[in-house]
Design an enzyme around this catalytic site. Structure first.
Site, PDB file in Angstrom:
ATOM      1  CG  ASP A 296      36.731  47.648  39.859  1.00  0.00           C
ATOM      2  OD1 ASP A 296      36.842  46.922  38.853  1.00  0.00           O
ATOM      3  OD2 ASP A 296      36.167  48.749  39.832  1.00  0.00           O
ATOM      4  CB  CYS A 297      39.701  44.538  37.095  1.00  0.00           C
ATOM      5  SG  CYS A 297      38.256  43.488  36.841  1.00  0.00           S
TER       6      CYS A 297
END
Length: 767
Positions: A296-297
């Site tokens: 995930d970012c």
């Protein structure tokens, strides 16, 4: 020769459109590698030879790259390799319920100003229609490919969200298919296949690349000073295997998804993006993911600064790569991988594995096959986005998902000819952006509830509140228009200021003074009062359920761009509602007593924890999972189902000599253990419509099994007085098994009770 001026006009318009397409293509060329037309020298590279198998091409490419070039392709904004004719690539696009404006690789412009915005996933899931799930995926991927051809999007879309909607307060529950692992898994597979599978049937290639997220046990964003960046989800082996993991397993094994994204949270003390057991062990090892694992970012930075998993960013980079991460949404791997290699924390061969998985995905997408205009989807363009057919599908999806929760005889449907004036009241009555929820794009157009209802009858509009927080309420004005109207539609609920990514709810009642507004309006109305709840999660609306002056209640989720039109279709009887709730609606007392951070699905009598979801929850509900009314009634009659099922065991099995309450669900035990359940379903009402048949089972009380679980579902369309036979194939080990305390799959022996509506049938599993 005389020329018809209308023909000239048409030719002119077509020429303009054609020139616009050519101009757009020239101004916004799609990114692709191996442009042999432009640079014939690239033809000598095996990785540009589309006739070779993909692994051979990937191997050839990776061998040609420097370490710096490899590292540049471990991040979402991948860097170009100009000497090999490879442009930079943006991995991050989103397509949760239409091409989204979230993600830096997607843009809307005058060429493509919008894309079809379907209902938020939670409402689509309420349709219980696998064909619809897949069809939406197909339309979204077509529009996505069209935008790629215009240089406005990538080919990898980080959707769907297949987390379980465990707690009603979760702000991102709206993005999911609900609380049930079976429904969520079926949605995931159908939507992923719709996105990915090509029209030519080539299973080795991809139309676009989907991504199932957020792996795993992720369902707390920001509740009571606990946020997703610091949260450690303490999950039992049993809950992991029978609740949180099944949708991801289905994504990989049945959907052949191109990617899985690990989440921000830790699970049992380990950040998911640094857990080799979850990534290498399960996704890549047991499930054999054919694709890449993305973080995930900025989750690698979260591992360092929030979880304090390691002391240095180099150690974090090494941990993620060694655990099985292939692509970093963020910059951690770009900044720290080389140093990690020099420090001996990770080998370059691990980088080779990661970048190979990434390049293999791009090759399956045709990114290395030269100009996309010469490929299967090369002719797609602006004409294929926001088509009338696509927009009608958005309306149909909303119609199929809308749930009729309450309906007093004589209330719905309204007959337009008998309504001289309709009061439309509420902060969401003329909503636009509220209807599309989060991770949305720019819709083709909006039809608000007010607009949709106004197309059939004269309406009087009063918002009642400035916004959904409803801190100041216009009671006098609302009561005045309600008292003068023949019927009232109240559109209440929430929006992204109440429930969204990074925003979990504290209360699950209607916000502010909305409940007071509803009650006051209902007290003066002289005709039907229809309460419409526009929300992602469930609401405690017991007050309205019990109020006889509130004659009907509809839940419309966040219904997408055509939500108002779909609502009007239901209200005026042009469509017979058939949606069913994909999540339990709890009372406010649940939110006051249960800590959202308690991940235990099962109830605990010693602590008073009531458990979560219809499968385990012990307590009162406002509306249960699967609830949904229709303008018709349906009768079920059992046609065929066994009373006994014998499980063959080999000679000498321990259960022949001692009493066993369950068996290990092993392949040699489970082979060919399938039986059929047949039901006759009849529409005994006066209106044609769809009916959802939900097949549940209640297993024997062993291994703390669910009190009830969904086995399968089908949707049928029946005219008035028409009947049909619905058939289910029940696989004993897949459908009737449970998970024991150690996370092992078991088949309980004894009486299993099958449920369809009020119909019940007992069958005995024995050896």
């Amino acid at each position: 020769m005389a020329v018809n001026p209308h023909v000239l006009a048409i030719v002119f318009i077509l020429s303009v459109l054609s020139s616009q397409w050519m101009y757009a293509a020239a101004q916004n060329p799609p990114l692709f590698a191996c442009d042999i037309d432009k640079d014939p020298t690239l033809k000598k590279f095996s990785f540009c030879d589309a006739s070779l198998d993909i692994k051979t091409r990937v191997s050839d490419l990776v061998k040609r790259l420097t370490l710096e070039e490899k590292i540049g392709n471990l991040i979402n904004n991948a860097t170009s390799v100009d000497r090999l004719g490879i442009p930079g690539y943006g991995w991050w696009s989103e397509a949760l319920h239409g091409v989204s404006k979230t993600g830096p690789a997607t843009f809307f412009s005058s060429l493509v100003p919008g894309a079809t915005s379907f209902p938020q996933v939670i409402l689509t899931a309420a349709s219980f229609n696998e064909t619809l799930f897949r069809t939406i995926g197909e339309v979204v991927s077509t529009e996505a490919r069209a935008m790629y051809n215009m240089g406005l999007a990538g080919l990898t879309f980080w959707s769907p969200n297949v987390n379980i909607f465990r707690d009603p307060r979760w702000g991102r529950g709206q993005e999911t298919p609900g609380e049930d692992p079976t429904l969520t898994s079926k949605y995931a597979v159908a939507f992923v296949q719709g996105l990915q599978e090509r029209d030519d049937g080539d299973k080795k290639r991809l139309k676009v690349g989907a991504c199932c997220k957020h792996y795993t046990a992720y369902d707390v964003d920001n509740w009571n000073r606990t946020d997703r960046y610091h949260f450690n989800a303490v999950v039992t082996k049993q809950d992991m295997e029978d609740t949180f993991q099944p949708p991801f397993k289905s994504c990989v094994l049945d959907g052949n998804v191109a990617s899985v994204m690990c989440s921000y949270n830790a699970v049992n003390g380990k950040p998911t993006c640094g857990d080799p057991d979850l990534l290498k062990g399960v996704i890549r090892g047991k499930w054999k993911l054919n694709g890449y694992v993305s973080s995930d970012c900025d989750s690698l930075d979260v591992m360092l600064t929030s979880h304090h998993w390691e002391k240095t960013p180099e150690e974090i980079a090494a941990d993620a790569l060694n655990a099985g991460v292939d692509l970093n949404c963020g910059n951690s791997l770009r900044l720290h991988t080389e140093s990690a290699i020099k420090a001996g924390l990770v080998k370059e061969s691990v980088v080779d594995r990661a970048v190979s998985n990434n390049f293999e995905t791009l090759m399956r997408l045709g990114f290395f096959d030269g100009n996309p205009s010469k490929q299967i989807y090369g002719s797609l363009g602006p004409k294929d986005v926001c088509t009338p057919t696509n927009q009608e599908l958005a309306r149909e999806a909303a119609r199929q998902g809308i749930v009729l929760l309450k309906n007093t005889p004589g209330s719905l449907p309204l007959i337009p000819a008998s309504i001289k004036s309709l009061a439309v009241i509420g902060p969401s009555a003329n909503a636009t952006e509220t209807m599309i929820g989060d991770y949305a794009g720019v819709p083709c157009q909006y039809t608000t509830p007010l607009q949709g209802l106004s197309e059939s009858v004269k309406t009087i509009y009063e918002p009642g509140c400035v916004n959904v927080t409803c801190l100041i309420v216009r009671i006098a004005e609302a009561k005045k228009v309600a008292a003068e109207a023949d019927a009232v539609v109240l559109v209440m609920g929430s929006d992204l200021s109440i429930e969204a990514e990074t925003i979990d709810r504290i209360d699950i009642t209607l916000p502010g003074q909305q409940s007071f507004l509803v009650s006051q309006v209902a007290s003066v109305s002289r005709g039907p009062v229809i309460l419409v709840i526009m929300s992602g999660g469930g609401m405690d609306i017991q007050f309205a359920k019990d109020n006889p002056n509130v004659t009907s209640i509809l839940w419309v989720g966040f219904p997408g761009e055509a939500g108002g039109a779909a609502l009007a279709d239901i209200v005026f009887g042009r469509f017979n509602p058939s949606g069913r709730l994909p999540m339990t609606w709890y009372p406010q007392s649940f939110a006051e007593k249960v800590a959202m951070t308690n991940m235990n699905m099962r109830p605990d009598l010693t602590t008073g924890h009531p458990g979560y979801t219809y499968r385990f929850y012990k307590g009162e509900t406002v509306y249960p999972f699967g609830h949904g009314l229709s303008y018709s009634s349906h009768a079920h009659h059992l046609v065929k189902a066994p009373k006994f099922v014998s499980i063959p065991l080999e000679e000498g099995h321990v259960c022949w000599s001692s009493e066993c309450k369950s068996l290990d669900a092993l392949e040699h035990v489970c082979r060919n253990l399938v039986f059929e359940v047949k039901l006759r379903v009849m529409n005994v009402g006066n209106m044609e419509g769809s009916h959802i048949v939900l097949l549940f089972s209640s297993p024997p009380t062993i291994h703390d099994a669910p009190q009830k679980k969904l086995l399968d579902f089908q949707k049928v369309v029946l005219a008035s007085r028409q009947w049909t036979v619905v058939s289910f194939k029940v696989d004993v080990c897949n459908h009737l098994s449970v998970v024991d305390e150690d996370g092992n799959k078991k088949v309980p022996l004894g009486v299993h009770v099958l449920h369809v509506g009020d119909l019940q049938h007992s069958l005995n599993l024995k050896i």
